[in-house]
Design a protein around this motif. Sequence first.
Motif, short mmCIF file in Angstrom:
data_model
loop_
_atom_site.label_atom_id
_atom_site.label_comp_id
_atom_site.label_asym_id
_atom_site.label_seq_id
_atom_site.Cartn_x
_atom_site.Cartn_y
_atom_site.Cartn_z
N UNK A 60 -27.55 -82.20 29.80
CA UNK A 60 -26.52 -82.37 28.78
C UNK A 60 -27.10 -83.06 27.55
N UNK A 61 -27.91 -84.10 27.79
CA UNK A 61 -28.45 -84.86 26.67
C UNK A 61 -29.42 -84.04 25.84
N UNK A 62 -30.16 -83.13 26.49
CA UNK A 62 -31.17 -82.35 25.77
C UNK A 62 -30.64 -80.99 25.33
N UNK A 63 -29.44 -80.66 25.75
CA UNK A 63 -28.90 -79.35 25.41
C UNK A 63 -29.57 -78.21 26.13
N UNK A 106 -29.57 -75.22 28.67
CA UNK A 106 -28.56 -74.35 29.26
C UNK A 106 -29.05 -73.93 30.64
N UNK A 107 -28.40 -74.46 31.64
CA UNK A 107 -28.80 -74.11 32.99
C UNK A 107 -27.55 -73.97 33.85
N UNK A 108 -27.49 -72.89 34.59
CA UNK A 108 -26.28 -72.60 35.36
C UNK A 108 -26.36 -73.16 36.77
N UNK A 109 -25.37 -72.82 37.54
CA UNK A 109 -25.29 -73.30 38.91
C UNK A 109 -26.48 -72.78 39.74
N UNK A 110 -26.77 -71.50 39.56
CA UNK A 110 -27.86 -70.90 40.34
C UNK A 110 -29.18 -71.58 40.00
N UNK A 111 -29.39 -71.82 38.71
CA UNK A 111 -30.63 -72.47 38.29
C UNK A 111 -30.74 -73.87 38.87
N UNK A 133 -39.15 -71.22 26.89
CA UNK A 133 -38.25 -70.19 26.41
C UNK A 133 -37.40 -70.58 25.21
N UNK A 134 -37.52 -71.83 24.80
CA UNK A 134 -36.76 -72.24 23.62
C UNK A 134 -35.34 -72.65 23.98
N UNK A 135 -34.69 -73.36 23.05
CA UNK A 135 -33.41 -73.99 23.33
C UNK A 135 -32.26 -73.02 23.55
N UNK A 136 -32.37 -71.79 23.07
CA UNK A 136 -31.23 -70.89 23.18
C UNK A 136 -31.18 -70.14 24.49
N UNK A 137 -32.28 -70.23 25.20
CA UNK A 137 -32.38 -69.44 26.42
C UNK A 137 -31.60 -70.08 27.56
N UNK A 138 -30.90 -69.24 28.30
CA UNK A 138 -30.20 -69.74 29.48
C UNK A 138 -31.19 -69.70 30.66
#
Lengths: 369, 386
Positions: free
Chosen positions: B204-207, B209-214, B240-245
């Motif tokens: 959350x602090x770093x932004x 994007x990671x889902x439940x599976x990850x 992968x850069x900040x936009x990548x999930x």
Amino acid sequence: MLWVDKYRPRQLDELHCHPGVTDLLRKLMDTRDFPHMMLYGPPGAGKKTRISAFLRGVYGQGAEKMKVSTRSFKIPPSNSTTVECQVLDSPYHIEVSPADVGTGSRDTAIVQILVKETASALQPAMGDKHVSFKVVVINEVDRLSHQAQAALRRTMEKYVGACRIIMTANNFAKVLPPIRSRCLCIRVPSPTNQEIREVMHQIAVNENITVPDDLVDRIIAASGRDLRRALLMLETAKIKHYPFKANQKPPLVAWEEFLEKEICDTIMKNQTPKGVIAVRSKYYDLMGCMIPADVILKTLVKMLLKKVSGDTLKSKIVTFAASFEHTMRLGAKEIFHLEAFTANVMSAIKQANTSQQQGGRAPSPSGGS
Amino acid sequence: MFGFSQSSGAAAAARADVGRPAHLVPWIEKYRPKTMDDVAHQEEVVRALKSAIHSANMPHLLFYGPPGTGKTSSIHAIAHQLYGPIYKSRVLELNASDERGIGMIRERVKKFAQVQVRYHPTEAKEYPCPPYKIIILDEADQLTSEAQAALRRTMENYTRVTRFCLICNYISRIIEPLGSRCAKFRFQPIGDDSHRKRLEHIAAAEGVKIGEAGMTTLLLLAEGDLRRSITLMQSAYNLHGPDHHIAPSDLLEVAGCVKPAVITAFLHTCKTASSFDDVQKVIEQDLVAGGYTCSQIIPQITARLVGKKVSEGNDMTDDQDQGSGGGMQLSTELTDLQKAKIATRCGEVDSQLMDGADEYLQLLKLGADLMNILKQGGNNTRPHHN
């Protein structure tokens, strides 16, 4: 100039294979700052080509002005022994293969001294692009001693501001976990058959030669997806016979040809004590030419696997090979293990040939150290 | 060897960080706990240590436990809570990997202990500042037993002004007399709940994007090692850069894992191949040319053997197949005898690899063995020799 060098991509945009890896490097290049990196993968996959293209992108053309020099390093703590090691350097980076000089305190010293010196000789605003750090390229980190890798881990942290390290490795598993966790690890697999084919076609067009498709296929099969090897083979084939004959075989390296004709064939045809003795002197010939014994064994196994039939026999051969290669590492005299392998394989082949029934008395190894 | 200055490793790292762009600061440093309350999961240890802080009377400490469980972080947090701004003059950190000799340690300790300490220095009034210094010996199990033996007396000699904190992974490698001089604290692998909480906090602090599976994959890969999971997350993020999930496959890639689909294909071939040539081809084309090594593959095969969750989870969440690859759950398909045989072979191969045997040949052998075992229930003959 060899084709391999002549057509080596100089810039990231020229690279054919693995667009994913190239994309990533381009992104890093654009930020003008990157963490320590490690590229790992089999030989001939394009690790070093990528690195030099990447460095050129980062520093501009100056990174290509490389010169070879031999440097000597004093080994601490006594500083009484020195080792000499070849380094390649440009104004912006330095490249070294410390594993070549021997392990233990030797490679440790080189790694530490080199990184420290490179980091301390800092010039502000370097290159066309004003990058504030230098790069040390360390080849074959996986072959460094445990001690040297441990030293590297501390060194990497200490000098990260002034110096970035890019490493290459063939065997990822042999690199210490603390080092892996300190750098961005990028896997570079071998190029696919299709990619090799495209590169070869491109070169054929540039060199204005015609290469029949079946020759291309045979070369790819023989190269083991090693792009460098494939290109060298193509060039050799051209020198040997051009225009290409139909059915022209991809050229083997001279010693491989020798291995196939003199040793492999004997094993297949003449499974007698005399055969073993005949083969033995051939092994000595090869080793006299500085071909490492494990390379001989590996190549021989591949050839044998092509010639013999039957899964039981094949599985026996690979088991022997794995086992004797292992004992070879532990022992001192390599020839014993090659011989033992030969004798065992011969007896296995003979058994398979003569009797249909399986599970006969297992042969006993005739050598050891 | 370098002559290290007084600065601790953490301080050196902090200095090196100056002028580094923010995205390159390792998160494990950035999110290192600042106080004892921040230390994840180790409730018991934290409680014990806190009371030690309040009484300002500490015994020598011995922290042990697997990597990435917060041993170094805890002692740093304690030291910061005790000394605040005068941390540097009161704490000495020696890394055993760098300075092995007892001579070196003795000299450094002696020099460090010589300087007297005041009870309540004016510049750190609000901190307890007990009248002793702390010497941290990281990776103490790397010390030779001679060095450890010599350390006993050194420890006693300077008890008046110093407290030692030994940190190690394996307590069995610490000699008995040294262990008996210290209060021992065992650090447990970080439990999934607190592990997840910590990771989510950082994400959350770093932004990120990671889902439940990850997240699940991350926990499985880390096996209770918080440092590993944070590093993996950061590598995937940088890559992968900040936009990548971040997907499970990204994490497997940065962890250097062989893709589960590749392993499944390998096992599948071993089971169904009509001849050894097919197995050889898979080994050469998929495994070796893919840049994978035997030593990476073996742990993943054995993990499947015992039906460990890591393979199941990955297979399910991996990009493509549930149906086609689902046929190779070794743990449920095989008989116990087959499993035992495979485990034995894997063990043999692994030990030979440790001796430096060739990866390719060992892989071929493993392939041949697997083929025999999977196909015929393992009753095929295998050449015996020594």
